[in-house]
Design a protein around this motif. Structure first.
Motif, PDB file in Angstrom:
ATOM      1  N   HIS A  28       4.327  17.645  26.445  1.00  0.00           N
ATOM      2  CA  HIS A  28       5.382  17.577  27.451  1.00  0.00           C
ATOM      3  C   HIS A  28       6.703  17.156  26.823  1.00  0.00           C
ATOM      4  O   HIS A  28       7.744  17.753  27.088  1.00  0.00           O
ATOM      5  CB  HIS A  28       4.973  16.594  28.558  1.00  0.00           C
ATOM      6  N   GLU A  34      -0.311  12.725  23.265  1.00  0.00           N
ATOM      7  CA  GLU A  34      -0.335  12.863  24.729  1.00  0.00           C
ATOM      8  C   GLU A  34      -1.767  12.666  25.229  1.00  0.00           C
ATOM      9  O   GLU A  34      -2.683  13.329  24.758  1.00  0.00           O
ATOM     10  CB  GLU A  34       0.178  14.259  25.099  1.00  0.00           C
ATOM     11  N   ALA A  53       1.312   9.947  30.650  1.00  0.00           N
ATOM     12  CA  ALA A  53       1.580  10.329  32.043  1.00  0.00           C
ATOM     13  C   ALA A  53       0.290  10.191  32.858  1.00  0.00           C
ATOM     14  O   ALA A  53       0.294   9.663  33.964  1.00  0.00           O
ATOM     15  CB  ALA A  53       2.116  11.751  32.106  1.00  0.00           C
ATOM     16  N   ARG A  54      -0.833  10.649  32.281  1.00  0.00           N
ATOM     17  CA  ARG A  54      -2.128  10.567  32.969  1.00  0.00           C
ATOM     18  C   ARG A  54      -3.112   9.689  32.197  1.00  0.00           C
ATOM     19  O   ARG A  54      -4.318   9.972  32.156  1.00  0.00           O
ATOM     20  CB  ARG A  54      -2.715  11.970  33.174  1.00  0.00           C
TER      21      ARG A  54
END
Ligand SMILES: *Cc1c(COP(=O)(O)O)cnc(C)c1O
Length: 336
Positions: free
Chosen positions: A83, A136, A168-169
């Motif tokens: 991302h 990520e 993010a997750r």
């Protein structure tokens, strides 16, 4: 509407909204908002970092993170499909004069450390200075293995690189592995967390790191326009989410596994299912008609060469049963 495009589409529940309505607020630019301060303290404690900072979006949190790690003319090593390389409009390069060095991720979402090593530039004036490895977790729903995180940590220590995790997750990863957030974040210097994905808030992300790092991050947050005033109203949603919406991520994973199995049984080509995401391959001629068919039944899909279906707290099992039933009806309506 049953919306499977992303877990960003969740709307605040009545209980979350009442927590927001009841929030005590102050001017956070003066450091006076008790609810923001409480959220930042909670994020720091959960991640085992000294401090945390509340920002409006994950994109801004990643940008601020990169601006803190790298000076103009320095570089970060990152995944081709990450991302904070591909989906953030080139912000680090445009606004920070930071050079990305993208590399291909392995099938499991990890960046192979032997490949990373080949791209670390020697200290020579021809080259940008390599400062940072950015991972990520989860990546396309894939949970990075704990052993890999540990290796990446040791690797970055021995190569004098910092390690950032776009998390993010990351709570999906922690829940899937059955470990605490700290078990994962002990292996990074800094991380970002999205509150507005599976955790279900309308707005908000967190950047966590050392005290000194977060002090520097405050200047970049201000410069990029992310310092807010009575943002306790938004932070209250974050506190509510950390309290109530973390362990339930397992439901999303179970629902994604169920959906994948049902679609497979119906003859749909399911290529993978990771945490709360299901990826299916549709024959090219089916993509648009399926989307239109589903739209007509109140189901929103983002169909393409690879179609990603994302489960979240606004789609329960009966909603998914409807999706499967309508998908089967669509297939039955197709000429052979
Ligand atoms: C969604 C996401 C972000 C941040 O997105 P925002 O929409 O700016 O909050 C960052 N990284 C990953 C991996 C994401 O999925």
């Amino acid at each position: 509407m049953i919306d499977l495009r992303s877990d960003t589409v969740t709307r605040p529940s009545a209980a979350m909204l009442s927590a927001m309505m009841a929030a005590e607020t102050g001017d956070d630019v003066y450091g006076d908002d008790p609810t923001v301060n409480a959220l930042e303290a909670k994020a720091a404690a959960l991640s085992g970092k000294e401090a945390a900072l509340f920002l409006p979006t994950g994109t801004q949190a990643n940008l601020v993170a990169l601006l803190c790690h790298c000076q103009r003319g320095e570089e970060y090593i990152v995944g081709q499909l990450a991302h904070n390389y591909k989906y953030e409009a080139g912000g680090a390069a445009v606004l920070g004069s930071i050079q990305p060095q993208p590399i291909l991720a392995a099938k499991d979402g990890t960046l192979p450390l032997d490949v990373v090593e080949q791209f670390i530039k020697p200290d020579d004036f021809h080259f940008a200075m390599t400062r940072l490895l950015s991972l990520e977790n989860t990546h396309n729903g894939k949970v990075l293995p704990l052993a890999y995180l540990q290796e990446a940590w040791a690797f970055t220590r021995s190569h004098k690189l910092a390690l950032h995790v776009d998390g993010a997750r990351i709570f999906n990863a922690a829940v899937a592995l059955g470990v605490t957030l700290r078990d994962l974040t002990q292996y990074c210097d800094t991380l970002t967390i999205c509150l507005s994905k599976g955790l279900g808030t309308p707005v908000g992300s967190l950047l966590c790191g050392s005290k000194d790092y977060i002090e520097r991050a405050k200047r970049w947050r201000k410069m990029t326009g992310g310092a807010m005033r009575q943002s306790g109203i938004l932070a209250a949603a974050g506190l509510y989410a950390l309290e109530h919406n973390v362990t339930r991520l397992q439901d999303d994973h179970d629902n994604a596994a169920w959906l994948a199995a049902q679609l497979k049984a119906a003859g749909v080509q399911v290529s993978s299912q990771n945490t709360n995401m299901v990826f299916v391959r549709l024959p090219a001629h089916q993509a648009e008609p399926l989307k239109a068919w589903m739209r007509g039944k109140g189901i929103v899909l983002h169909t393409g060469a690879v179609t990603r279906l994302v489960t979240h707290l606004d789609v329960d099992r009966p909603a998914l049963e409807k999706v499967v039933a309508e998908w089967k009806a669509f297939l039955a309506s197709q000429p052979d």
